[in-house]
Design a protein around this motif. Structure first.
Motif, PDB file in Angstrom:
ATOM      1  N   LEU B   1       0.839  -1.177   0.000  1.00 28.44           N
ATOM      2  CA  LEU B   1       0.000   0.000   0.000  1.00 28.44           C
ATOM      3  C   LEU B   1       0.885   1.242   0.000  1.00 28.44           C
ATOM      4  O   LEU B   1       1.888   1.290   0.690  1.00 28.44           O
ATOM      5  N   ILE B  27       1.725   6.816  -5.360  1.00 27.37           N
ATOM      6  CA  ILE B  27       0.567   6.046  -5.781  1.00 27.37           C
ATOM      7  C   ILE B  27       0.870   5.330  -7.093  1.00 27.37           C
ATOM      8  O   ILE B  27       1.511   5.872  -7.996  1.00 27.37           O
ATOM      9  N   ASP B  31      -3.722   1.698  -8.155  1.00 17.12           N
ATOM     10  CA  ASP B  31      -4.200   2.037  -6.814  1.00 17.12           C
ATOM     11  C   ASP B  31      -5.494   2.849  -6.839  1.00 17.12           C
ATOM     12  O   ASP B  31      -5.664   3.740  -7.682  1.00 17.12           O
ATOM     13  N   VAL B  90      -4.666   4.079   0.413  1.00 19.88           N
ATOM     14  CA  VAL B  90      -4.365   3.932  -1.011  1.00 19.88           C
ATOM     15  C   VAL B  90      -3.860   2.519  -1.256  1.00 19.88           C
ATOM     16  O   VAL B  90      -2.962   2.049  -0.558  1.00 19.88           O
ATOM     17  N   GLY B  91      -4.424   1.835  -2.246  1.00 20.03           N
ATOM     18  CA  GLY B  91      -3.966   0.499  -2.563  1.00 20.03           C
ATOM     19  C   GLY B  91      -4.688  -0.064  -3.764  1.00 20.03           C
ATOM     20  O   GLY B  91      -5.711   0.490  -4.195  1.00 20.03           O
ATOM     21  N   ASP B  92      -4.163  -1.157  -4.284  1.00 20.24           N
ATOM     22  CA  ASP B  92      -4.853  -1.779  -5.424  1.00 20.24           C
ATOM     23  C   ASP B  92      -5.845  -2.818  -4.910  1.00 20.24           C
ATOM     24  O   ASP B  92      -5.889  -3.134  -3.725  1.00 20.24           O
ATOM     25  N   GLU B  95      -4.426  -5.735  -2.938  1.00 21.28           N
ATOM     26  CA  GLU B  95      -3.977  -5.364  -1.601  1.00 21.28           C
ATOM     27  C   GLU B  95      -5.162  -5.152  -0.672  1.00 21.28           C
ATOM     28  O   GLU B  95      -5.157  -5.539   0.485  1.00 21.28           O
TER      29      GLU B  95
END
Lengths: 113, 112
Positions: B1, B27, B31, B90-92, B95
């Protein structure tokens, strides 16, 4: 609106005892999580669970902790041999297909004396 | 993240618009930006999620500039009940499925 329910809302235990915290996630969710929050501190990730196995765990989640989904509805966190520093609010969360959108329960407050 | 940076605290008055900015310089392309709200002694609650430009729902708006290195959560006409901690994550999607990590958040105090 569907919700995540946790029991007990508050548990007091003696140091060294085992506790089991229970959670009923939202019924069609696939991802399950446990977090904890020590009073005045940030929300800490403990473990995530998907497809009947642990997806990821933090360094906090050592051999003292275990999770289980014993049936189709419950998700439990077991804490063995509790320590004073385990006193915290423990939150269960579940998520569906919308990644990043988790639904949290009201929490179980654990007090270790 | 990706790492995020938010102000530690903000004060506002009832009826004002509040904007909380989150920096996320690292980022990644995949994300998403997600905001949560937490009241005392309650679990965090999802507010809004976005990828780029602007997203609006019944609770808040999320503004994301073209470079996506920051985002701003906008709360219109706050009331005393909006006093809470607000978290930017923030993350994909992978994640998020495995691990949603909360930072310290921004403590918003709304005064009368």
């Amino acid at each position: 609106e569907p919700e995540v329910t946790q029991t007990p809302s508050h548990q007091v235990t003696q140091m060294g005892q085992e506790v089991i915290l229970r959670c009923v996630p939202i019924s069609n969710h696939l991802y399950f999580y446990w977090y904890r929050q020590i009073l005045g501190q940030k929300v800490e990730f403990l473990v995530s669970f998907y497809n009947n196995e642990i997806s990821e765990k933090s360094e906090i989640f050592d051999d003292q902790f275990s999770v289980e989904r014993p049936d189709g509805s419950n998700f439990t966190l077991k804490i063995r041999s509790t320590k004073l520093e385990d006193s915290a609010m423990y939150f269960c969360a579940s998520g569906g297909y919308s990644a990043g959108e988790l639904f949290f329960g009201e929490g179980s407050r654990l007090t270790v004396l | 993240l990706a790492k995020t940076t938010q102000p530690i605290s903000m004060d506002s008055y009832e009826g004002q618009e509040v904007n909380i900015t989150c920096s996320h310089n690292n980022i990644a392309t995949n994300d998403y930006i997600t905001w949560y709200q937490q009241f005392p002694s309650q679990g965090p609650r999802f507010i809004i999620q976005g990828y780029k430009t602007k997203v609006t729902n019944e609770v808040a708006s999320l503004f994301i500039p073209a470079d996506r290195k920051s985002s701003t959560l906008s709360l219109p006409r706050v009331s005393l009940s909006d006093t809470a901690v607000y978290y930017c994550l923030v993350g994909d999607r992978a994640e998020y499925g495995n691990k949603l990590v909360f930072g310290a958040g921004t403590i918003l105090r709304v005064k009368s």
